[in-house]
Enzyme design. Sequence first.
Site, PDB file in Angstrom:
ATOM      1  CB  SER A 135      -0.839  -0.014   1.282  1.00  0.00           C
ATOM      2  OG  SER A 135      -1.493   1.228   1.477  1.00  0.00           O
ATOM      3  CE1 TYR A 148      -4.619  -2.080   4.862  1.00  0.00           C
ATOM      4  CE2 TYR A 148      -3.283  -0.127   4.468  1.00  0.00           C
ATOM      5  CZ  TYR A 148      -4.010  -1.195   3.982  1.00  0.00           C
ATOM      6  OH  TYR A 148      -4.127  -1.374   2.624  1.00  0.00           O
TER       7      TYR A 148
HETATM    8  N1  LIG Z   1      -8.508  -1.097  -1.842  1.00  0.00           N
HETATM    9  C1  LIG Z   1      -7.505  -0.256  -1.623  1.00  0.00           C
HETATM   10  O1  LIG Z   1      -7.669   0.967  -1.707  1.00  0.00           O
HETATM   11  C2  LIG Z   1      -6.131  -0.757  -1.317  1.00  0.00           C
HETATM   12  C3  LIG Z   1      -5.076   0.155  -1.384  1.00  0.00           C
HETATM   13  C4  LIG Z   1      -3.790  -0.282  -1.111  1.00  0.00           C
HETATM   14  C5  LIG Z   1      -3.582  -1.599  -0.753  1.00  0.00           C
HETATM   15  N2  LIG Z   1      -4.624  -2.463  -0.688  1.00  0.00           N
HETATM   16  C6  LIG Z   1      -4.348  -3.839  -0.301  1.00  0.00           C
HETATM   17  O2  LIG Z   1      -4.780  -4.716  -1.312  1.00  0.00           O
HETATM   18  C7  LIG Z   1      -5.095  -5.986  -0.722  1.00  0.00           C
HETATM   19  C8  LIG Z   1      -6.463  -6.442  -1.236  1.00  0.00           C
HETATM   20  O3  LIG Z   1      -7.442  -5.545  -0.770  1.00  0.00           O
HETATM   21  P1  LIG Z   1      -8.845  -5.271  -1.507  1.00  0.00           P
HETATM   22  O4  LIG Z   1      -8.981  -3.816  -1.588  1.00  0.00           O
HETATM   23  O5  LIG Z   1      -8.961  -6.105  -2.731  1.00  0.00           O
HETATM   24  O6  LIG Z   1      -9.840  -5.757  -0.353  1.00  0.00           O
HETATM   25  P2  LIG Z   1     -11.046  -6.792  -0.388  1.00  0.00           P
HETATM   26  O7  LIG Z   1     -11.721  -6.632   0.935  1.00  0.00           O
HETATM   27  O8  LIG Z   1     -11.856  -6.628  -1.616  1.00  0.00           O
HETATM   28  O9  LIG Z   1     -10.306  -8.201  -0.469  1.00  0.00           O
HETATM   29  C9  LIG Z   1      -9.554  -8.738   0.604  1.00  0.00           C
HETATM   30  C10 LIG Z   1      -9.738 -10.241   0.619  1.00  0.00           C
HETATM   31  O10 LIG Z   1      -8.933 -10.792   1.683  1.00  0.00           O
HETATM   32  C11 LIG Z   1      -9.697 -11.841   2.260  1.00  0.00           C
HETATM   33  N3  LIG Z   1      -9.270 -12.123   3.614  1.00  0.00           N
HETATM   34  C12 LIG Z   1      -9.503 -11.357   4.719  1.00  0.00           C
HETATM   35  N4  LIG Z   1      -9.063 -11.981   5.810  1.00  0.00           N
HETATM   36  C13 LIG Z   1      -8.531 -13.177   5.417  1.00  0.00           C
HETATM   37  C14 LIG Z   1      -7.945 -14.278   6.097  1.00  0.00           C
HETATM   38  N5  LIG Z   1      -7.800 -14.272   7.430  1.00  0.00           N
HETATM   39  N6  LIG Z   1      -7.531 -15.328   5.362  1.00  0.00           N
HETATM   40  C15 LIG Z   1      -7.698 -15.357   4.016  1.00  0.00           C
HETATM   41  N7  LIG Z   1      -8.250 -14.345   3.320  1.00  0.00           N
HETATM   42  C16 LIG Z   1      -8.673 -13.265   4.019  1.00  0.00           C
HETATM   43  C17 LIG Z   1     -11.126 -11.322   2.228  1.00  0.00           C
HETATM   44  O11 LIG Z   1     -12.084 -12.366   2.406  1.00  0.00           O
HETATM   45  C18 LIG Z   1     -11.201 -10.646   0.875  1.00  0.00           C
HETATM   46  O12 LIG Z   1     -11.674 -11.524  -0.143  1.00  0.00           O
HETATM   47  C19 LIG Z   1      -5.034  -5.792   0.800  1.00  0.00           C
HETATM   48  O13 LIG Z   1      -3.819  -6.287   1.310  1.00  0.00           O
HETATM   49  C20 LIG Z   1      -5.095  -4.285   0.953  1.00  0.00           C
HETATM   50  O14 LIG Z   1      -4.466  -3.844   2.117  1.00  0.00           O
HETATM   51  C21 LIG Z   1      -5.908  -2.082  -0.970  1.00  0.00           C
END
Ligand SMILES: NC(=O)c1ccc[n+]([C@@H]2O[C@H](COP(=O)([O-])OP(=O)(O)OC[C@H]3O[C@@H](n4cnc5c(N)ncnc54)[C@H](O)[C@@H]3O)[C@@H](O)[C@H]2O)c1
Length: 253
Positions: A135, A148
């Site tokens: 991130s 986070y």
């Molecule tokens: N969306 C954003 O703005 C953003 C920005 C920067 C980084 N990220 C990072 O990208 C990654 C994906 O995020 P996203 O936005 O697609 O979120 P999302 O909520 O759509 O997807 C996250 C997934 O992780 C799964 N998950 C949660 N806990 C878990 C566990 N204990 N075991 C297995 N799976 C688990 C969830 O079920 C979900 O399907 C994350 O690491 C997040 O920090 C997201």
Amino acid sequence: MPRSQRRAAIVTGAAGGIGSAIAARLDKDGVDVLAVDLASAAATYSGPGVSHAADLTTREGNRDTVRAAVETFGRLDIIVANAGFQHVAPVADFPEDRWDALLALMLTSPFLLAKYGWPALLEAPQGGRFLVIASAHALVASPFKAGYVAAKHGALGLVKTLALEGADHGISACAICPGYVRTRLVQQQIATQAKAHGLSEDRVLDDVILTAQPVKRLIEPEEVAELAAFLLGPHGRSFTGTPVSIDQGWTAR
Ligand SMILES: NC(=O)c1ccc[n+]([C@@H]2O[C@H](COP(=O)([O-])OP(=O)(O)OC[C@H]3O[C@@H](n4cnc5c(N)ncnc54)[C@H](O)[C@@H]3O)[C@@H](O)[C@H]2O)c1
């Protein structure tokens, strides 16, 4: 593509916004994907690859995940540590269980996947690849996101260490550092902040969520997936030990 030339990948959080886009994009490149998510999400996963249920906050969940990939595909070339969640609270009120879970999922799970997957990555004919979806919060902080921000900074440290240990063995490791991406993780923050600030969700997006981003546009999950495919492809192999930002100018400040 002949079976012997297909690479095999673990993608965690594959039922989520960024994970499902990465799984689909890798599938397009002829990569066999083990699509890993919590049991409830894995049960309804309809994207490409083989769905695998695991709670990645546990050692057993991470061990089983690597075992399943090697058993299913007979090899493991790529690990994409993507699963994550957010918890927003001031430090004095930050729930300790949420801190533990954030660190377990976004720092310890990438470490365990690397540890358990390392012997297989060493055998990858085109070189093992380790990618963390970190991130902008791996590089800079925001208030109320102690767990986070700490986990994401730690994951970048892990990536740097793996890059050094993998250098002589054809293994690369890097971190994608996105700004705000249009997924459930952000939608939930918009709803929470709208309630907390008494503002409409549109106002919250522009005035609260995207204040750090000079370009006021959410990134699409497919843009992150395209970058992941490049980094994991033949032209990405010189990227190692480094954060790769896709953040609408956030960290230029
Ligand atoms: N969306 C954003 O703005 C953003 C920005 C920067 C980084 N990220 C990072 O990208 C990654 C994906 O995020 P996203 O936005 O697609 O979120 P999302 O909520 O759509 O997807 C996250 C997934 O992780 C799964 N998950 C949660 N806990 C878990 C566990 N204990 N075991 C297995 N799976 C688990 C969830 O079920 C979900 O399907 C994350 O690491 C997040 O920090 C997201």
